[in-house]
Design an enzyme around this catalytic site. Structure first.
Site, PDB file in Angstrom:
ATOM      1  N   GLU A   1       6.641  -1.501  11.940  1.00  0.00           N
ATOM      2  CA  GLU A   1       7.232   0.317  11.853  1.00  0.00           C
ATOM      3  C   GLU A   1       7.095   0.811  13.335  1.00  0.00           C
ATOM      4  O   GLU A   1       5.444   1.350  14.164  1.00  0.00           O
ATOM      5  CB  GLU A   1       6.259   1.519  10.860  1.00  0.00           C
ATOM      6  CG  GLU A   1       6.619   1.400   9.861  1.00  0.00           C
ATOM      7  CD  GLU A   1       5.715   2.157   8.201  1.00  0.00           C
ATOM      8  OE1 GLU A   1       4.981   2.644   8.982  1.00  0.00           O
ATOM      9  OE2 GLU A   1       6.436   1.983   8.011  1.00  0.00           O
TER      10      GLU A   1
ATOM     11  N   GLU B   1       0.186  -0.896   4.451  1.00  0.00           N
ATOM     12  CA  GLU B   1      -0.676  -0.357   5.228  1.00  0.00           C
ATOM     13  C   GLU B   1      -1.909  -0.014   4.520  1.00  0.00           C
ATOM     14  O   GLU B   1      -2.593   0.664   4.402  1.00  0.00           O
ATOM     15  CB  GLU B   1      -0.794   1.515   5.403  1.00  0.00           C
ATOM     16  CG  GLU B   1       0.949   1.382   6.575  1.00  0.00           C
ATOM     17  CD  GLU B   1       1.632   2.961   6.859  1.00  0.00           C
ATOM     18  OE1 GLU B   1       1.876   2.688   8.212  1.00  0.00           O
ATOM     19  OE2 GLU B   1       1.035   3.705   6.393  1.00  0.00           O
TER      20      GLU B   1
END
Length: 939
Positions: A247, A177
Site C-alpha cells: 500500500e 495489516e
C-alpha cells in the site's frame, strides 16, 4: 518448487506454474512467463462504484501504465444478513476479475476476512457482533467458524481465476495489516489457520501479507514515506523474495468536521514514487488509485479521537477522482509508470551503488543503481529553489540537470537504448519502444527547460536533416552525438540513423508529457496532446483534445493521418478544440415535505436500558430511543449516557434541545417541565470501527442512562512537579514527572473517565486496567467506579501527547437510572410523518423529481449533488442509498452515479435531522462534463 500445504515450512517457494501462466520469483522480482515484471498496481475496489463504471476506471488505470489491480473483497457486502449471500450486480466480484483479465491486467486478491479500508467494521458483517463469546481477528472458534464459511464462498471465485488456471490473479493476501496488533501465540495461530485455509481451498499462487509477516508468504510494506527504511526492513526479514509496496498511500481518507486531506501534493507524490524505485522496490501498489464512494452506510470509523467517522466520499485525493476523472496525480502516476516500463529490465536487474563515479556540487544528493555497465543516478535537490546543477559522470562527462526543490530527477548514464546505442541524459525517459522499424525514444522535461542528450554508438550516428537538428556536437569518429534540446510546447522530433537502425527522439515539455499516452496491443502506439483518453469495449480509442495551442499527433500504426480522427458517427474530423455548448443540468422539482411527529411516535419493545443497532438487528440507518419522565417541577438536569458510540440529538416533548457529539460516554443538559416529558434521542449509525484493537463495538446507545449526573473537563490544572500544566495546550518538551490531579466525589457516585487516556493510569494509587488499549488509539472510556472513594480522589497519568481534545469525568448515582426504553427505526417511524400543514418543525423527509436532459453521445458527464443549507442525514436516489451527509465539511458535493439514473422520473429523497429547507440544494455536472470526445480509430 511447487507451493502446496505439504511443503510450507522451511522451503523457498519460487515456481507457481500449473496449466496456466508460469509465475516465478526470486529476490529481484516476479517473473511472469519468461519476463521480469515491474508491478505498477492500481488499488481499486469493485464495491465502491456501480458495476457500469468498472470498465472506465480499469481502462484509466491501464492507460496510466498500471499492469495490475489489487482489490479487497468486502464480506459484509456479500453476506449483509447471515446466510444471505449476494454475488450479483454491483457485487459480482467474479465479473470484476474477469474484466481485469479481459483488459490484460494482473490481479492481487485481498479477501480478508478483515480489510480495514475505512469500510464499516473492516468488512465484517454487523451480525457477527451478536455471536456469543466471539472475539475478532484471533484464534477464536466462534469467529473462525464464520470466517471459514466465508472462505467457502469467496475462495472458489478467486481460485478459478488464478494465473495457474489461465486467469490473471497472481497473488492472494492473507488477512490485512495484522502486524499492527502484535504477534502473540494466539495471533500467530490465527494467521497460520487463515493461510492454511486458503491453501486447502485451492489457492496455489503465491501468498502475501502486508505489515506483518507469516511463514510461507511474501511480506510487503505499507507506507507513504521512508522507502529506504521499509526496504531495509524487508531485506532483513526476507532477502530472497520480491519487495512490494503493498500500500503506497497516494492520499488519505477524510472524516466529518476535519480539513480536506489534500496534503500530499502531486509533486510530493512523484518524489515518494521515485524514492521507492531508488530503494529497489519491484512493485508499487497505489492505494488508492481510484477511491470511489462509501454508498449506503458503509463508511467506517477509525482510531484517534472518539468520533472519526468517514465521509461518504472515498476520493482519497487519489490519481483518479471519485468521479473517475484524470487529476494532476494521475498524470504523475502515468509519467513514473511509463518510466518503469521504459527502464523495466534495468530497474529489476540492477543493484544499488554509492555515488563513486559521479560528482555534483553542494545541494544535491546522489544515489545510484548499476547493471551490466549501465548506471542510473537519482539526483535529489536539497535546495529551496529550482536550480540547474552540473553533474560529472565517469570519464569527465559533465551535463546540466534542472531540479526543483525536493525533486528527485533520474540521470541516465550510458543506458542501452537498443543494440549498439547508449543514452546519457537528465531527461525523464518515458518511452523506449520499437515502433515499426523505428526505435522511438521519448524524453520529458519541465516547460522551457533544456535537456542535455548524449548518444554513444558502435557505428557513426547520422541525422536526416541537419537544419532540423538542435544545437549539437559530434565526435570526430561520428559515434558520439551531443544535443541540447529545449522542452517547447511544440514537441521536438529528431530523426537519426545508426547503421541500419532508424531512431526517433521525441522531446516533450511538461504539458505535453502529461498528455502522452502509450497504448499496447499487437504493437505499441503513442498519442500526444490529448487531455483524456478511453478504450472502448469494441476496441476503439476515444480522446479529448487539449489546448488549441498544441496540435495533437499520433505515433505508430493508427491507420490515420496525423491529427485526424472520427466523430461518433464515423466522419473524419480535426481534433483541435474541445468546447461545446454547456450541458443543461437536471432541474429539481418543488420539494415535498414530510415531518416526523416525534411527540406522537409510538412503538418498539420496552427494555430496561437502550439497545444498540446490532442488538436490534439493524445494519445501518437511524434509531429513535424513547422514554417518559415525570417531574414535580420545571428543572434542568444533567443526562449521562454511559455507552454511546454515535452522534445523537436530544428531543424533549418533540423539540430539539441538544446535539451530542462526544461518544464513548457522554452527557448533556436536559430541560424538563412539570408533569410528563417525552424524552427522545435520534441516533444515526455513523460507521463501526474499521481499524482498532477493539473491533466489534455496539452502535447507537446501548448502556444505562442516568439523570442528575455531572460532567467535568479534566484537561487543565494538572500538577507536574511544582508546575501546573494544561493538557489542552501544546507541550513540546517531555513532562518532567508523572501528571497528577485531584477530583471530588459525592457519596454513592459512580464514575466514568473518557477521552485521551494513557497506559499507566492510576486512581488512588491503583493502576486502572485498559483492556486492549494501544497508545495510537488515543481514546478510551473506562468505568473507574471500583477505584474511587467519597471525597477527594487522585488521578495519576504518565505523559500524554498534547493537546488532548477530550479528557472528561462523568459521574452519576445508580439509583437515578432512567429505565423503560423503547427504540424505533426511522424506517418504521415513517408512518408517523405528517405534512407541514399539521406540524411546525422537526426531522423531515423531502422528495423531489427530476428528468435527465438530453445528453450528446460525444460527452461523458458526471453528476453531483450539492447539499447547501442542510444539516445531517442520508440520501436516496431511485431507491438506492447514496450515503450519509453532514454539512460540517469537508465534503460539500455528493456523487450521483449516471448508471443509477433514468431518462424520466428520477426520485431524490433526503432525510434532514433538523428539517432544514432544501431550496438551495442543486444538481450540476462537473467541469469536465462539457468536453467533446472523438473516436481516433475503430476496431
Amino acid at each position: 518448487m511447487t507451493y502446496t500445504p505439504g511443503n510450507i515450512r522451511g522451503q523457498t517457494i519460487t515456481d507457481h506454474a500449473r496449466e496456466g501462466t508460469q509465475l516465478r520469483y526470486d529476490a529481484k522480482s516476479f517473473i511472469i512467463g519468461e519476463k521480469r515484471v515491474f508491478l505498477n498496481i492500481a488499488s481499486i475496489h469493485y464495491f465502491r462504484m456501480p458495476r457500469q463504471e468498472w470498465r472506465e476506471v480499469l481502462v484509466k488505470a491501464k492507460l496510466a501504465g498500471m499492469n495490475c489491480v489489487d482489490t479487497y473483497f468486502a464480506w459484509n457486502v456479500h453476506e449483509p444478513e447471515e446466510g444471505k449471500w449476494d454475488f450479483s450486480g454491483d457485487n459480482d466480484c467474479g465479473a470484476f476479475l474477469d474484466l481485469c483479465a479481459e483488459l490484460g491486467l494482473w490481479v492481487i486478491a485481498r479477501p480478508g476476512p478483515f480489510i480495514c479500508a475505512e469500510w464499516d467494521f473492516g468488512g465484517f458483517p454487523y451480525w457477527l457482533k451478536n455471536k456469543q463469546n466471539i472475539q475478532f481477528r484471533t484464534d477464536n472458534e466462534p469467529y473462525l467458524r464464520y470466517v471459514y464459511r466465508y472462505f467457502d464462498q469467496i475462495v472458489p471465485i478467486i481460485r478459478s481465476r488464478q494465473s495457474t488456471k489461465d486467469g490473471t490473479v497472481i497473488l492472494v493476501q492473507v488477512e490485512n495489516e495484522y502486524g499492527y496488533l502484535g504477534d502473540d501465540a494466539s495471533g500467530l495461530s490465527y494467521m497460520n489457520g487463515l493461510r492454511d485455509g486458503l491453501l486447502e481451498r485451492g489457492i496455489d499462487v503465491p501468498l502475501i501479507t502486508c505489515e506483518g509477516g507469516l511463514e510461507g508468504t511474501i511480506e510487503g510494506a505499507n507506507f507513504w514515506s521512508g522507502a529506504d527504511s521499509h526496504y531495509g526492513k524487508l531485506m532483513r526479514k526476507q532477502p530472497d523474495v520480491p519487495k512490494l509496496v503493498t500500500e503506497f498511500w497516494t492520499g488519505w481518507f477524510e472524516h466529518w468536521g476535519a480539513p480536506a486531506a489534500t496534503q500530499k501534493t502531486h509533486d510530493l507524490y512523484e518524489k515518494r514514487m521515485m524514492e521507492c524505485i531508488r530503494a529497489g522496490f519491484d512493485g508499487i501498489s497505489h492505494y488508492m488509485f481510484f477511491g470511489g464512494t462509501n454508498f449506503d452506510g458503509y463508511g467506517g470509523r477509525t482510531v484517534g479521537s472518539s468520533d472519526i467517522y468517514m465521509v461518504t466520499s472515498y476520493d482519497y485525493d487519489a490519481p483518479l477522482s471519485e468521479y473517475g476523472r484524470v487529476t494532476a496525480k494521475y498524470r504523475m502516476a502515468k509519467k513514473v509508470s511509463l518510466f518503469t516500463q521504459a527502464l523495466g529490465q534495468f530497474l529489476l536487474e540492477s543493484e544499488p551503488m554509492d555515488s563513486i563515479g559521479a560528482r555534483c556540487g553542494e545541494g544535491v544528493k546522489l544515489q545510484g543503481r548499476h547493471w551490466n555497465g549501465q548506471k542510473l543516478w537519482f539526483a535529489e535537490s536539497l535546495k529551496q529553489e529550482k536550480e540547474v546543477f552540473q553533474v560529472t559522470l565517469e570519464s569527465g562527462r559533465t551535463l546540466p540537470v534542472s531540479i526543483k526543490p525536493g525533486q528527485i530527477v533520474p540521470i541516465l548514464d550510458r543506458i542501452d537504448i537498443c543494440p549498439g546505442l547508449k543514452l546519457t541524459s537528465g531527461g525523464f525517459l518515458i518511452g523506449n519502444d520499437r515502433i515499426g522499424e523505428v526505435q522511438t525514444i521519448i524524453l520529458a522535461g519541465e516547460n522551457g527547460q533544456c535537456t542535455h542528450i548524449v548518444f554513444e554508438a558502435d557505428q557513426a550516428i547520422h541525422y536526416d536533416n541537419e537544419s532540423q537538428i538542435p544545437p549539437h556536437e559530434s565526435s570526430p569518429d561520428g559515434r558520439t552525438l551531443r544535443l541540447d534540446v529545449f522542452n517547447f510546447q511544440t514537441p521536438q522530433r529528431i530523426c537519426l540513423k545508426v547503421g541500419e537502425q532508424r531512431v526517433e527522439v521525441i522531446v516533450l515539455n511538461g504539458y505535453m508529457s502529461d498528455r502522452a499516452w502509450r497504448l499496447q496491443g499487437d504493437g505499441v502506439r503513442w498519442a500526444f496532446g490529448w487531455e483524456d483518453m478511453d478504450l472502448e469495449a469494441d476496441g476503439g480509442v476515444r480522446a479529448v483534445s487539449g489546448s488549441s495551442a498544441c496540435e495533437p499527433f499520433l505515433v505508430g500504426d493508427w491507420g490515420l493521418q496525423r491529427g485526424e480522427g472520427r466523430d461518433h458517427e464515423g466522419r473524419m474530423v480535426r481534433s483541435a478544440g474541445n468546447a461545446i455548448k454547456p450541458l443543461l443540468s437536471p432541474s429539481l422539482s418543488e420539494w415535498k415535505r414530510k415531518i416526523l411527529n416525534l411527540h406522537s411516535l409510538r412503538g418498539g419493545e420496552l427494555a430496561e436500558r437502550p439497545r444498540g443497532f446490532a442488538e436490534l438487528g439493524l445494519e445501518f440507518g437511524y434509531l429513535i430511543y424513547n422514554n417518559e419522565v415525570e417531574c414535580d417541577r420545571d428543572q434542568e438536569n444533567i443526562l449521562v449516557l454511559s455507552a454511546i458510540q454515535d452522534s445523537a440529538r436530544l428531543f424533549v416533548n418533540g423539540r430539539e434541545q441538544a446535539m451530542i457529539r462526544q461518544v464513548g460516554a457522554a452527557s448533556t443538559v436536559m430541560r424538563l417541565q412539570k408533569g410528563s416529558n417525552k424524552v427522545q434521542l435520534l441516533v444515526q449509525h455513523m460507521g463501526s470501527l474499521n481499524f482498532s484493537p477493539n473491533l466489534g463495538e455496539e452502535k447507537g446507545i446501548f448502556g444505562p442512562v442516568y439523570m442528575d449526573g455531572s460532567a467535568a473537563c479534566l484537561r487543565r490544572d494538572w500538577n507536574c512537579g511544582n508546575e501546573i500544566v494544561h493538557l489542552d495546550e501544546v507541550h513540546a518538551e517531555p513532562f518532567t514527572s508523572t501528571l497528577t490531579r485531584n477530583f471530588e466525589l459525592m457519596e454513592n457516585d459512580e464514575a466514568i473517565l473518557v477521552g485521551a487516556l494513557s497506559n499507566g493510569l492510576r486512581i488512588n494509587g491503583q493502576e486502572v486496567a485498559l483492556d486492549g488499549y494501544k497508545d495510537w488509539f488515543a481514546y478510551h472510556a473506562v468505568d473507574i467506579s471500583g477505584y474511587v472513594v467519597k471525597g477527594s480522589n487522585t488521578i495519576e497519568m504518565p505523559a500524554a501527547r498534547t493537546p488532548l481534545n477530550r479528557l472528561e469525568l462523568l459521574t452519576y448515582d445508580r439509583s437515578r437510572e432512567l429505565r423503560g426504553w423503547s427504540a424505533v427505526s426511522l424506517e418504521d417511524a415513517a408512518e408517523f410523518a405528517q405534512d407541514s400543514a399539521s406540524i411546525e418543525a422537526g426531522p423531515s423527509w423531502y422528495s423531489s423529481m427530476f428528468d435527465l436532459p438530453a445528453i450528446p453521445e460525444n460527452v461523458s458527464p458526471k453528476l453531483k449533488l450539492r447539499m447547501t443549507g442542510l444539516s445531517k442525514g442520508y440520501l436516496l436516489l431511485n431507491g438506492r442509498n447514496l450515503g450519509r451527509y453532514w454539512q460540517i465539511g469537508p465534503q460539500e458535493d455528493y456523487k450521483v452515479p449516471m448508471a443509477w439514473l433514468k431518462e424520466k422520473g428520477n426520485e431524490l429523497i433526503l432525510f434532514d435531522e433538523e428539517g432544514r429547507n432544501p431550496d438551495s440544494v442543486k444538481l450540476f455536472y462537473d467541469d469536465q462534463s462539457d468536453r467533446r470526445w472523438i473516436t481516433l480509430n475503430k476496431a
